[in-house]
Design a protein around this motif. Structure first.
Motif, PDB file in Angstrom:
ATOM      1  N   ASP A 128      32.886  58.213 133.985  1.00 23.83           N
ATOM      2  CA  ASP A 128      33.536  58.877 132.883  1.00 23.83           C
ATOM      3  C   ASP A 128      32.436  58.951 132.190  1.00 23.83           C
ATOM      4  N   LEU A 129      31.904  58.251 131.223  1.00 21.89           N
ATOM      5  CA  LEU A 129      31.450  59.396 129.776  1.00 21.89           C
ATOM      6  C   LEU A 129      30.968  60.184 130.070  1.00 21.89           C
ATOM      7  N   ILE A 130      30.153  60.530 130.922  1.00 19.22           N
ATOM      8  CA  ILE A 130      29.786  62.291 131.011  1.00 19.22           C
ATOM      9  C   ILE A 130      30.775  63.288 131.371  1.00 19.22           C
ATOM     10  N   VAL A 139      36.997  73.226 143.595  1.00 15.06           N
ATOM     11  CA  VAL A 139      35.983  72.565 142.170  1.00 15.06           C
ATOM     12  C   VAL A 139      36.138  71.936 142.269  1.00 15.06           C
ATOM     13  N   LEU A 140      37.182  70.877 142.228  1.00 17.49           N
ATOM     14  CA  LEU A 140      37.277  69.280 141.723  1.00 17.49           C
ATOM     15  C   LEU A 140      36.765  68.667 142.906  1.00 17.49           C
ATOM     16  N   LEU A 141      36.884  69.045 144.358  1.00 19.87           N
ATOM     17  CA  LEU A 141      36.393  68.404 145.434  1.00 19.87           C
ATOM     18  C   LEU A 141      34.959  67.881 144.952  1.00 19.87           C
ATOM     19  N   PRO A 142      34.465  68.180 144.973  1.00 24.38           N
ATOM     20  CA  PRO A 142      32.763  68.328 144.766  1.00 24.38           C
ATOM     21  C   PRO A 142      32.385  67.516 143.956  1.00 24.38           C
ATOM     22  N   LEU A 143      33.118  67.656 142.928  1.00 23.15           N
ATOM     23  CA  LEU A 143      33.025  66.881 141.288  1.00 23.15           C
ATOM     24  C   LEU A 143      33.052  65.665 141.738  1.00 23.15           C
ATOM     25  N   VAL A 144      33.863  65.433 142.125  1.00 22.46           N
ATOM     26  CA  VAL A 144      34.460  63.625 142.547  1.00 22.46           C
ATOM     27  C   VAL A 144      34.016  63.100 143.579  1.00 22.46           C
ATOM     28  N   VAL A 145      32.644  63.793 144.673  1.00 18.82           N
ATOM     29  CA  VAL A 145      32.342  62.892 144.892  1.00 18.82           C
ATOM     30  C   VAL A 145      31.668  61.544 144.213  1.00 18.82           C
ATOM     31  N   PRO A 146      31.050  62.372 143.686  1.00 17.54           N
ATOM     32  CA  PRO A 146      29.887  60.924 142.888  1.00 17.54           C
ATOM     33  C   PRO A 146      31.030  59.854 142.760  1.00 17.54           C
ATOM     34  N   LEU A 147      32.298  60.461 142.351  1.00 22.96           N
ATOM     35  CA  LEU A 147      32.869  59.378 142.288  1.00 22.96           C
ATOM     36  C   LEU A 147      33.226  57.895 142.680  1.00 22.96           C
ATOM     37  N   MET A 148      33.818  58.894 143.763  1.00 19.89           N
ATOM     38  CA  MET A 148      34.306  58.302 145.161  1.00 19.89           C
ATOM     39  C   MET A 148      33.844  57.639 146.258  1.00 19.89           C
ATOM     40  N   PHE A 178      43.370  61.916 147.707  1.00 18.71           N
ATOM     41  CA  PHE A 178      43.887  63.751 147.612  1.00 18.71           C
ATOM     42  C   PHE A 178      45.399  63.340 147.431  1.00 18.71           C
ATOM     43  N   ARG A 179      45.890  62.435 146.764  1.00 18.93           N
ATOM     44  CA  ARG A 179      47.373  62.363 145.954  1.00 18.93           C
ATOM     45  C   ARG A 179      46.931  63.183 144.366  1.00 18.93           C
ATOM     46  N   LEU A 180      45.718  63.060 144.490  1.00 21.28           N
ATOM     47  CA  LEU A 180      45.651  63.722 142.898  1.00 21.28           C
ATOM     48  C   LEU A 180      46.065  65.208 142.424  1.00 21.28           C
ATOM     49  N   PHE A 181      45.424  66.245 143.967  1.00 21.82           N
ATOM     50  CA  PHE A 181      45.870  67.481 144.276  1.00 21.82           C
ATOM     51  C   PHE A 181      47.475  67.795 143.937  1.00 21.82           C
ATOM     52  N   VAL A 182      48.076  66.530 144.270  1.00 22.40           N
ATOM     53  CA  VAL A 182      50.043  66.067 144.646  1.00 22.40           C
ATOM     54  C   VAL A 182      50.097  66.320 142.439  1.00 22.40           C
ATOM     55  N   ALA A 183      48.905  65.272 142.287  1.00 24.50           N
ATOM     56  CA  ALA A 183      49.652  64.965 140.825  1.00 24.50           C
ATOM     57  C   ALA A 183      49.716  66.396 139.796  1.00 24.50           C
ATOM     58  N   GLU A 184      47.704  67.182 140.299  1.00 23.37           N
ATOM     59  CA  GLU A 184      47.572  68.333 138.859  1.00 23.37           C
ATOM     60  C   GLU A 184      49.153  69.680 139.791  1.00 23.37           C
ATOM     61  N   ARG A 185      49.313  69.974 138.172  1.00 17.24           N
ATOM     62  CA  ARG A 185      50.475  70.576 138.212  1.00 17.24           C
ATOM     63  C   ARG A 185      50.400  71.043 136.518  1.00 17.24           C
ATOM     64  N   GLU A 186      50.668  72.278 136.105  1.00 19.22           N
ATOM     65  CA  GLU A 186      50.801  72.519 135.205  1.00 19.22           C
ATOM     66  C   GLU A 186      51.710  73.821 134.593  1.00 19.22           C
ATOM     67  N   GLY A 243      37.488  58.856 135.570  1.00 17.29           N
ATOM     68  CA  GLY A 243      37.321  60.750 135.587  1.00 17.29           C
ATOM     69  C   GLY A 243      38.067  60.694 136.666  1.00 17.29           C
ATOM     70  N   LEU A 244      39.175  60.994 136.993  1.00 20.70           N
ATOM     71  CA  LEU A 244      39.568  61.643 137.536  1.00 20.70           C
ATOM     72  C   LEU A 244      40.675  62.425 136.775  1.00 20.70           C
ATOM     73  N   ALA A 245      41.206  61.866 135.614  1.00 23.94           N
ATOM     74  CA  ALA A 245      42.178  62.302 134.615  1.00 23.94           C
ATOM     75  C   ALA A 245      40.701  63.590 133.884  1.00 23.94           C
ATOM     76  N   ALA A 246      40.447  63.070 133.087  1.00 19.71           N
ATOM     77  CA  ALA A 246      38.602  63.780 132.315  1.00 19.71           C
ATOM     78  C   ALA A 246      39.118  64.927 133.227  1.00 19.71           C
ATOM     79  N   THR A 247      38.082  64.671 134.998  1.00 17.43           N
ATOM     80  CA  THR A 247      38.092  66.181 135.641  1.00 17.43           C
ATOM     81  C   THR A 247      38.941  67.123 136.149  1.00 17.43           C
ATOM     82  N   GLY A 248      40.108  65.959 135.982  1.00 17.90           N
ATOM     83  CA  GLY A 248      41.462  67.185 136.652  1.00 17.90           C
ATOM     84  C   GLY A 248      41.767  67.658 135.782  1.00 17.90           C
TER      85      GLY A 248
END
Length: 219
Positions: free
Chosen positions: A202-204, A161-170, A64-72, A136-141
């Motif tokens: 990560d590869l995918i 959108v991001l949370l369901p994609l990172v469930v397999p990673l977690m 959940f700190r990823l959502f704090v990190a993601e900004r543009e 993996g988080l960097a690529a999907t984020g």
């Protein structure tokens, strides 16, 4: 240096210098992680955690700190006008996010160990899990951020959108971490299997990002 490498270095350097000047992401990420650990520590009233509970607390906080990190801040709009390969932009943005996540973990993981772990023997193999998960988080984020950068509902769209994609990673990261933090010292049950799952993820998503990033920016 080739034009692509020069562009990659310039974009990555710009993002890192911007963070060093403003300190907008890292302090917020670190404060969020430390606050979460304090809440778990005193809310659960536990001086130590182990096994699946320790892995769950660690990865819930690091996710959940990823959502704090993601900004543009308009970087996509400005840089997309430059005559460079869009895959270079994707790689540079993902690398910048990877650096943010690794920097946070240099702060958060030792604090987690201080608060909850009786032994630090599992931290060395944990570093490999963290690196693979961060890739993996960097690529999907980066991929999802490019989709939502011009949306007015960006703060809502990115987590949805991001949370369901990172469930397999977690799941893979938690499964690999569980035996490392078990009582009695680190274990390695199915450790290699989980690492292969992380590497495949990560590869995918690295290949997906490389393939569709240009389309997402233009769309």
């Amino acid at each position: 240096m080739t034009p692509s490498r020069a562009a990659f270095a310039a974009i990555l350097g710009k993002d890192l210098r911007s963070e060093l000047r403003t300190l907008q992401s890292l302090p917020a990420m670190a404060l969020f992680a430390v606050t979460t650990f304090v809440i778990f520590r005193f809310g659960l009233d536990r001086t130590s955690l182990s096994g699946s509970l320790a892995a769950g607390v660690l990865w819930a906080t690091l996710l959940f700190r990823l959502f704090v990190a993601e900004r543009e801040e308009g970087g996509f709009d400005a840089i997309r006008l430059a005559p460079i390969d869009r895959s270079v932009l994707f790689a540079a943005k993902a690398a910048a996010l990877l650096v943010y996540l690794l920097a946070l973990e240099l702060i958060a993981v030792p604090i987690f160990a201080l608060f909850f772990l009786d032994s630090v023997a599992g931290l060395a193999p944990l570093a490999l899990i963290l690196l693979l998960a961060d890739l993996g988080l960097a690529a999907t984020g980066t991929l999802i951020s490019s989709m939502a950068v011009n949306s007015r509902a960006r703060d809502l769209l990115v987590p949805l959108v991001l949370l369901p994609l990172v469930v397999p990673l977690m799941i893979a990261a938690t499964g690999a971490t569980d035996p490392l933090l078990a009582v009695g010292g680190p274990g390695y049950h199915r450790f290699g299997t989980w690492l292969m799952v992380l590497g495949l993820y990560d590869l995918i998503f690295g290949l997906v990002g490389y393939a569709v990033f240009d389309f997402l920016l233009e769309d």
